[in-house]
Design an enzyme around this catalytic site. Structure first.
Site, PDB file in Angstrom:
ATOM      1  N   CYS A  82       1.573  26.761  -2.130  1.00 11.10           N
ATOM      2  CA  CYS A  82       1.724  25.160  -2.670  1.00 11.10           C
ATOM      3  C   CYS A  82       0.445  24.588  -3.268  1.00 11.10           C
ATOM      4  CB  CYS A  82       2.196  24.358  -1.593  1.00 11.10           C
ATOM      5  SG  CYS A  82       2.852  22.526  -2.099  1.00 11.10           S
ATOM      6  N   HIS A 183       7.392  26.474  -0.936  1.00 12.82           N
ATOM      7  CA  HIS A 183       6.867  26.825   0.503  1.00 12.82           C
ATOM      8  C   HIS A 183       7.952  28.032   0.973  1.00 12.82           C
ATOM      9  CE1 HIS A 183       4.051  23.620   1.546  1.00 12.82           C
ATOM     10  NE2 HIS A 183       4.888  22.847   0.645  1.00 12.82           N
ATOM     11  N   GLU A 185       7.626  29.495   3.583  1.00 10.83           N
ATOM     12  CA  GLU A 185       7.605  29.424   5.018  1.00 10.83           C
ATOM     13  C   GLU A 185       8.495  28.377   5.426  1.00 10.83           C
ATOM     14  OE1 GLU A 185       5.332  28.340   3.192  1.00 10.83           O
ATOM     15  OE2 GLU A 185       4.434  26.331   4.158  1.00 10.83           O
TER      16      GLU A 185
END
Lengths: 205, 255, 409
Positions: A82, A183, A185
């Site tokens: 990001c 993202h 994650e």
């Protein structure tokens, strides 16, 4: 042999998600800003959320700018996520002009129309990116208002807000350095699988 | 192409997750961590945690931290008690990806600008609890004061001027009952702003969700109580909504 | 919540401190009592029709497989559930039961009676005793509970069986959250979820969560209690429904019926007037109830009294009088427990010591409850039929429990 990961902590954003996610994938990981500890890891992860100028300021104050630049020069695996991806660029115009790490040629500018890219969107992986190919078409979570613009040679994937709208750079790569605008994650199964592949490959081609 | 989202809501009152009925009645559910972790495992497109009784105590940072410590792989949005730029910064630092602003829009709309400079406009969502007044006009509920009236000018300017990135339209009257969401409320907000909208309140079935998703300005729906009555509720809804531009349920093996 | 803000329902005996969460309305009546009112206003014939429609797709056309899984034990509502499933719905159930290890002879006897009277197949799961005791020592220390393996096993074994035997429908009796605190309305038709199990049955700790608390527990001790993978459950369509959403649930009435028609046997139990619910577990109304009082401020007696207030078998005043019963502990049964778990009385007291556990245990051991007089007057207090015990083998003369598999059916 499982790679070891160091998540660079420069006082910006929340590292718990990335740390937990990386550990869940089975990698030994720690959060640090000490050069000595970062040296010990196989793979460096640079997360980031918020504004570009603040982030660069924090990196400078922790002496991490030259560290990360040297790591890239030495061919060490480095994954920016990001804002962390945007920091890899030469500069950004967010809240004024700020130089970045300059590890991957290109600049960061406001998206334009629409102003933000928020939500789940599909990845269009570019040719010649075998590590990313398995994620072509996967839907990842994006949340940004500034975007990377640079030479095609370093662009690994795009994402499009609408059919026919400007393709936004979703991933960049130069040598051992990767940048992911989304993202991983926070993208559940597909994101975790991609992250696992990139880390295990040690940032290779 | 950007997908529309099916988000799960967890309403928190006095530290416990509750079923909420029109902001007036509550039934117990359990620990917020258990509900949030469950929505993550189910693959919701996002989790919206609303701490509805914060008043002027600021955000429940300890709750956000506990939720962050779960290691979620789903985006987390938090609302409740956010009134200042410091609150916003702290909430993001504690682990919230995006923030829902409600009372502050009425009490101190100027604070929104400071929050935006700090955490970015893309992190801010304006919540508008709406209902029909006596004369049928759509009105804005200021639930902390218990009054409702026309949408105040500063709020209209905030959403028209795009100082937040999305608007969460809440159907107060329908909330909790599972009888559907009142589209007139969306229509009223579409007249004020071009921002993407989210709809929350009264949604339980695919028949109720489908017509909302086909509205071009609607970016997603938020489902609350109805997700707690059966197993795999998100998966069941998505399985019946494959004709909609939602992210496919379970693209890959679950972790 | 401060002590000052704890309130009691004006109808039943529950307070807002209830571990499942309890809400009072503007009239001071709790959510549990309000949902209970539905039992007298819903059209149960219509709801039974809904149940018939719900189970229709699960009727197996193949005579070689079962239509549903029914979790049972030698106590509780098991007889009535099997009666409904087999005799009223006409389904072919596979019964499953989790072996708690410290079974009473009466519990074993009832389980055998259940299987034989209703002519059903049954699967029994026993987890190796070493692991069970290791887990109990951990949960006793960390969660103040030795009941965790029973709850975990009873709630997961049916789900594992549903997956392994490809029988997706699991049929339970009543939903505890609905019956006690009105967490859900009957109209929500709430179904079994992993979330509820972890949140409430397992006190926020699933099997793998126990590993992170204590090092001496390893994966090989707990894997048997793991919930099946999400993906497998979804693709198999595993689903757990509660008969209590479709039938006017009344445990005492149901038990009386099953005693008369199906040979269920009951027993006088310590610390409560109920003779039906927990006859298969020697410790439930003993040390387990004691710990419940220490942790939550009330025992099973309050659950039974609140239930009967709502069923209008006892007045609130009489219930309050009965609730003042002083808790007792039987020394022989406590010794049996200590020997089995391998922890001495002092350690148990120390583990619970944050609430003066050791002293309280001593007091309860020495206490003469006089419960013979208090509870045997149930029918004069309530003008209801007497609650009679029909068995004298709750615990045998030598005060020994039975492990299923050692020569018992």
């Amino acid at each position: 042999m499982r790679r070891t990961v160091a998540i660079v902590d420069y006082g910006v954003g929340n590292h718990t998600s990335v740390l937990r996610c990386v550990r869940q994938l089975g990698f030994r990981a720690r959060v640090s800003h000490s050069a000595e500890q970062l040296d010990q890891a196989d793979v460096l992860v640079l997360p980031g959320v918020g504004a570009f100028p603040t982030a660069m300021q924090h990196l400078h104050s922790l002496d991490l700018v030259s560290y990360l630049q040297r790591a890239a020069q030495l061919g060490r695996p480095l994954i920016g996520i990001c804002l962390g991806m945007q920091l890899l660029a030469e500069s950004s115009t967010e809240l004024g002009f700020t130089p970045g790490l300059g590890v991957i040629p290109g600049v960061v500018e406001a998206i334009g129309e629409p102003h933000w890219h928020i939500g789940w969107n599909g990845l269009e992986v570019a040719e010649g990116r075998p590590l990313l190919q398995a994620s072509d078409g996967d839907v990842m979570y994006f949340n940004h208002s500034y975007v990377f613009r640079g030479p095609e040679a370093f662009v690994a994937a795009h994402s499009r807000v609408r059919e026919g709208s400007e393709p936004l750079v979703a991933a960049i790569q130069r040598g051992s350095v990767w940048g992911l605008q989304f993202h991983p994650e926070k993208s559940q199964g597909p994101g975790l699988e991609l992250l696992e592949r990139l880390i295990q490959a040690g940032g290779g081609h | 192409m950007l997908r529309k989202r099916l988000l799960g809501a967890v309403v928190v009152r006095q530290g416990s997750a509750v079923q909420s009925f029109g902001y007036r009645r509550w039934l117990p559910l359990g620990k917020p961590e258990c509900l949030v972790e469950n929505l993550d495992r189910w693959g919701a497109d996002g989790i919206v945690v609303l701490a509805i009784d914060r008043g002027d105590q600021g955000p429940d940072l300890k709750l956000i931290e506990r939720l962050g410590a779960l290691g979620l792989s789903t985006p987390l949005t938090y609302g409740g008690g956010l009134a200042t730029e410091e609150h916003a910064r702290a909430a993001v630092r504690a682990g919230a990806e995006r923030l829902v602003l409600d009372a502050v829009l009425s009490h101190n709309p100027q604070a929104v600008g400071a929050m935006a400079s700090s955490v970015g406009v893309q992190a801010l969502v304006a919540a508008l609890p709406l209902l029909h007044g006596a004369d049928g006009e759509v009105q804005h509920l200021q639930h902390l004061k218990g009054t409702h009236g026309a949408l105040a000018t500063p709020i209209r300017e905030l959403i028209a001027g795009e100082h937040v990135s999305e608007v969460l339209v809440i159907d107060v009257a329908s909330e909790g009952e599972g009888h559907g969401f009142n589209p007139a409320l969306l229509q009223a907000v579409e007249a004020e702003t071009a921002l993407p909208l989210l709809a929350f309140g009264g949604l339980a079935s695919t028949e109720q969700i489908r017509p909302l998703l086909s509205r071009s300005q609607l970016a997603g729906v938020v489902v609350g109580n109805a997700l707690n009555y059966r197993e795999h509720a998100i998966g069941q809804l998505k399985a019946a909504l494959t004709d909609q531009p939602l992210r496919l349920h379970r693209q890959r093996r679950s972790l | 919540m401060t002590i000052a803000s704890v309130q009691t329902c004006k109808r039943c005996l529950y307070t807002t401190n209830h571990p499942l969460g309890l809400v009072l309305d503007a009239e001071g009546i709790c959510s549990g009592c309000r949902v209970h009112e539905e039992k007298d206003s819903l059209d149960w014939a219509e709801r039974w029709q809904r149940l018939e429609q719900l189970v229709k797709p699960y009727r197996s056309r193949d005579s070689r497989n079962y239509d549903c899984i029914v979790p049972v034990s030698g106590a509780g509502d098991s007889f009535f559930i099997v009666h409904l499933v087999k005799e009223r719905l006409g389904l072919k159930p596979l019964l499953v039961t989790y072996n708690r290890y410290y079974n009473t002879p009466l519990g074993i006897r009832n389980l055998a009676q259940l299987r034989r009277h209703f002519d059903c197949d049954i699967l029994i799961q026993s987890v190796n005793p070493l692991s069970v005791k290791k887990i109990i020592r951990t949960t006793l220390r960390e969660l103040g509970s030795f009941h965790w393996p029973v709850l975990a096993g009873q709630s997961v074994f049916p789900v594992q069986t549903a997956v392994s035997h490809k029988v997706p429908l699991i049929i339970w009796g009543a939903h505890q959250g609905l019956e006690q605190v009105g967490m859900f309305s009957h109209l929500h038709e709430v179904e079994m979820t992993r979330r509820y199990r972890k949140d409430h049955d397992l006190m926020g700790h699933e099997a793998d969560d126990l590993l992170s608390i204590c090092d001496s527990l390893t994966e090989k001790d707990i894997w048997q209690y793991r919930y099946p993978d999400e993906h497998r459950l979804e693709s198999a369509g595993v689903r757990g429904i509660y008969l209590g959403n479709y039938v006017r649930w009344d445990p005492i009435a149901q038990h009386r019926l099953m005693t008369k028609t199906a040979g269920y046997q009951s027993s006088v139990l310590a610390n409560t007037f109920d003779v039906y619910d927990h006859v298969d577990d020697p410790y439930y109304m003993q040390i387990h109830d004691f710990i419940k009082r220490l942790k939550h401020g009330y025992g099973k007696l309050t659950d039974h009294l609140s239930r009967e207030i709502r069923h209008k078998r006892i007045s609130r005043e009489s219930a309050i009088r009965l609730s003042h019963h002083r808790p007792t502990l039987d020394a022989q049964i406590l010794r049996l427990f200590q020997t089995w778990i391998g922890i001495n009385l002092k350690s148990i007291g120390w583990i619970l010591d944050h609430k003066n556990g050791a002293a309280a245990i001593q007091q309860a051991l020495g206490s003469d409850s006089g419960e013979g007089s208090l509870f045997s007057s149930w029918n004069t207090v309530t003008c209801d039929e007497p609650l009679s015990s029909t068995s004298d083998i709750f615990l045998n003369d030598k005060v020994k429990t039975i492990v299923v598999g050692k020569g018992y059916p």
